[in-house]
Design an enzyme around this catalytic site. Sequence first.
Site, mmCIF file in Angstrom:
data_model
loop_
_atom_site.group_PDB
_atom_site.id
_atom_site.type_symbol
_atom_site.label_atom_id
_atom_site.label_comp_id
_atom_site.label_asym_id
_atom_site.label_seq_id
_atom_site.Cartn_x
_atom_site.Cartn_y
_atom_site.Cartn_z
ATOM 1 N N GLU A 1 -19.055 21.645 -7.612
ATOM 2 C CA GLU A 1 -19.098 23.095 -7.398
ATOM 3 C C GLU A 1 -20.420 23.702 -7.888
ATOM 4 O O GLU A 1 -20.448 24.720 -8.569
ATOM 5 C CB GLU A 1 -17.891 23.767 -8.069
ATOM 6 C CG GLU A 1 -16.571 23.260 -7.511
ATOM 7 C CD GLU A 1 -15.335 23.980 -8.029
ATOM 8 O OE1 GLU A 1 -15.363 24.441 -9.184
ATOM 9 O OE2 GLU A 1 -14.357 24.078 -7.270
ATOM 10 N N GLU B 1 -3.507 29.054 -12.988
ATOM 11 C CA GLU B 1 -4.362 29.559 -11.915
ATOM 12 C C GLU B 1 -3.622 29.666 -10.588
ATOM 13 O O GLU B 1 -3.689 30.692 -9.915
ATOM 14 C CB GLU B 1 -5.589 28.649 -11.768
ATOM 15 C CG GLU B 1 -6.504 29.067 -10.623
ATOM 16 C CD GLU B 1 -7.772 28.216 -10.543
ATOM 17 O OE1 GLU B 1 -7.943 27.299 -11.350
ATOM 18 O OE2 GLU B 1 -8.582 28.494 -9.644
ATOM 19 N N ASP C 1 -6.422 20.484 -6.159
ATOM 20 C CA ASP C 1 -6.824 21.371 -7.246
ATOM 21 C C ASP C 1 -5.640 22.127 -7.836
ATOM 22 O O ASP C 1 -5.489 23.327 -7.600
ATOM 23 C CB ASP C 1 -7.876 22.357 -6.701
ATOM 24 C CG ASP C 1 -8.602 23.098 -7.801
ATOM 25 O OD1 ASP C 1 -8.353 22.803 -8.977
ATOM 26 O OD2 ASP C 1 -9.425 23.969 -7.476
HETATM 27 O O1 GCW Z 1 -9.647 25.168 -9.878
HETATM 28 C C1 GCW Z 1 -11.014 25.331 -9.863
HETATM 29 C C2 GCW Z 1 -11.229 26.665 -10.481
HETATM 30 C C3 GCW Z 1 -12.580 26.821 -11.135
HETATM 31 C C4 GCW Z 1 -12.788 25.666 -12.084
HETATM 32 C C5 GCW Z 1 -12.722 24.362 -11.300
HETATM 33 C C6 GCW Z 1 -12.832 23.139 -12.184
HETATM 34 C C7 GCW Z 1 -13.919 25.612 -14.190
HETATM 35 O O2 GCW Z 1 -11.019 27.646 -9.499
HETATM 36 O O3 GCW Z 1 -12.587 28.055 -11.805
HETATM 37 O O4 GCW Z 1 -13.992 25.749 -12.806
HETATM 38 O O5 GCW Z 1 -11.488 24.265 -10.652
HETATM 39 O O6 GCW Z 1 -11.801 22.577 -12.514
HETATM 40 O O7 GCW Z 1 -13.930 22.751 -12.523
#
Ligand code: GCW
Length: 643
Positions: A263, A370, A342
């Site tokens: 990311e 989340e 995720d």
């Molecule tokens: O789930 C996603 C989140 C990000 C997070 C990323 C990760 C810390 O939306 O906010 O970043 O995963 O796990 O690295």
Amino acid sequence: MTEVDAAWLPPQAWRAIGSRRIRVTGSGLLVDTVAGELRQACGRFGGEVVRGTGGEPCDLEMSLGGDESLGPEGYALTGDDTRTVLRAARPHGLLHGMFHLLRSDDAPVHGTFRPAVPRRMLDHWDNVDVHPVMGQVERGYAGGSLFWRAGRPRRDLARVTAYARLLASCGINAVALNNVNVHATEAHLLTDRLGEVAELAGVFRRYGIRTHLSVSFAAPVLHGLDTADPLDVWVRRWWEKTTAQVYATIPDFGGYLVKADSEGRPGPFTYGRSHADGANLLADVLAAHGGVVHWRAFVYNHRQDWRDRGVDRARAAFDHFTPHDGAFRDNVVLQVKHGPMDFQAREPASPLIVAMPETQVGVEFQVTQEYTGQQRHVCYLAPMWSALLTGTHGPALAEVAAEFVAVANVGDDPFWTGHPLAQANLYAFGRLAWDPELDPAAVLDEWAGLTFPRAPRRLFDALHAIMDDSWRTYERYTAPLGVGFMVRPGHHYGPDVDGYEYTPWGTYHHADRDGVGVDRTVASGTGCAGLYPKPWAQVYESPDECPDELALFFHHLPYEHVLRSGVTVIQHIYDTHFAGADEAAGMRERWAEMAGTVPAAKFERVRELLAEQVRSAREWRDQINAYFFRKSGVPDAKGRQIY
Ligand code: GCW
């Protein structure tokens, strides 16, 4: 200022132990912690703590010198109605044993207890500066950070002490303090702001918790070098020097946590190096001091073309890392999210976790909610973790995991976790990390018994009624059959069925007029199903054998496809969404009856949040049902209202 909630360690939880005559023998920091905690409890409830050997026998004897096979954290409990003996080989075992006695509330306990894995860790996604988009805590739903506020350390060490005590009591023994997305200010924690880390480490140390730090792979560049190439000799020297300074300041420092090439974060790919090159550089440097690297496997293309069905995010970590099995040093822990996507409410186990026999793999869970209601919805996650650990619908992760890690859900909110009932998730993560075989309902009993000492039976019944199945309720009213996402992009709260459908993030459901789901079969899809060991590859490949829960994760199915349950996909969507929203309403009613059984502020907070959950669940129900009715044109067999 509102008083901080005692969570699962209110004074009353110490009543039984605090009324005893207790002998604590042995020495060292953790023995002092144990004695200090007990003295406080005895001061309140009339017991007494004696140190050293000899003298009158006590009704609770705690001593070192237990069997070495108990290991660094294990303990043995023996005794009868009048006398309890707790023995450990090391002080840390006495600390765990003391908390065991607390949760068993004076009932006689016999047995030996050791953790399933040596490290049970919480990752905080706390920023030092308030990030313009993510705030003080990335994906935090419980207020600000316990450690920093607006660029400065908070130094509320009393609160951090209370936090460390809570973590120790459920078995956590490691924390990473800062966000894995390490921004410019946070990069200084490793160098000129190390003092702030040392101060916090001093508090955690007293509860047997080692402190780790998230670091940027580009740290050498941020500090003036022109490269972060892991094979560059100056880069290595920079890490050696920096790390030596860290250990000179914090001798029991745990190690580094790294999110690289993920990311947009920097990583070894920039220099044409592999993730093994990157992780091993840091591992070698840390090995000299007894530290470890947690190297995250959350590596995927977040700029993919949604038109291209050949790219599958669910395969990415597997494809990146399996070629390197055996190439990582022994002090590298490859930290893998529990599912291949995720942290969705339903995913299969990540195929990577069971494909790295020559690598230390840490399984990462997300206690912060989340994608599971953001601590506005009740969603007790222990049943989900337990199913993954013990292998209900896939390989049993507990059989291969070298350790367990989770993203924390706490903040400076007076209830720690925003939603008071979300405290149970933090507690349960610690307990399941210690013993993955534990029954989630039994863990809920422990948590509830500690949190609400001497509350009427009907409160405990209500908590079970509300929480036991709350994860499945959440699943029912959100994305169906394992397809995932369907949340508002960005903040990820509330429904938006097509929110991610035409984006670069790799999170699609592929709904059209005929059907929905992602074809991940070997026969006609991305091949993800084939990445699993036997029998799961075959089970997932076949639409008739695939568990319903994962049907749309692995298959693109016609709306009229009949699931294993005997219901069609479309009717399942309608039925579960009506049921889930009704269940949320039932939770709210059940809680309303609990007025007077819990402290008023806590009752009120839960009541308010349940109102929001009911509203949100209805919104989910109506948007999902409307969407699929409009796509498919198939009416609800039960004729309920769809908009
Ligand atoms: O789930 C996603 C989140 C990000 C997070 C990323 C990760 C810390 O939306 O906010 O970043 O995963 O796990 O690295």
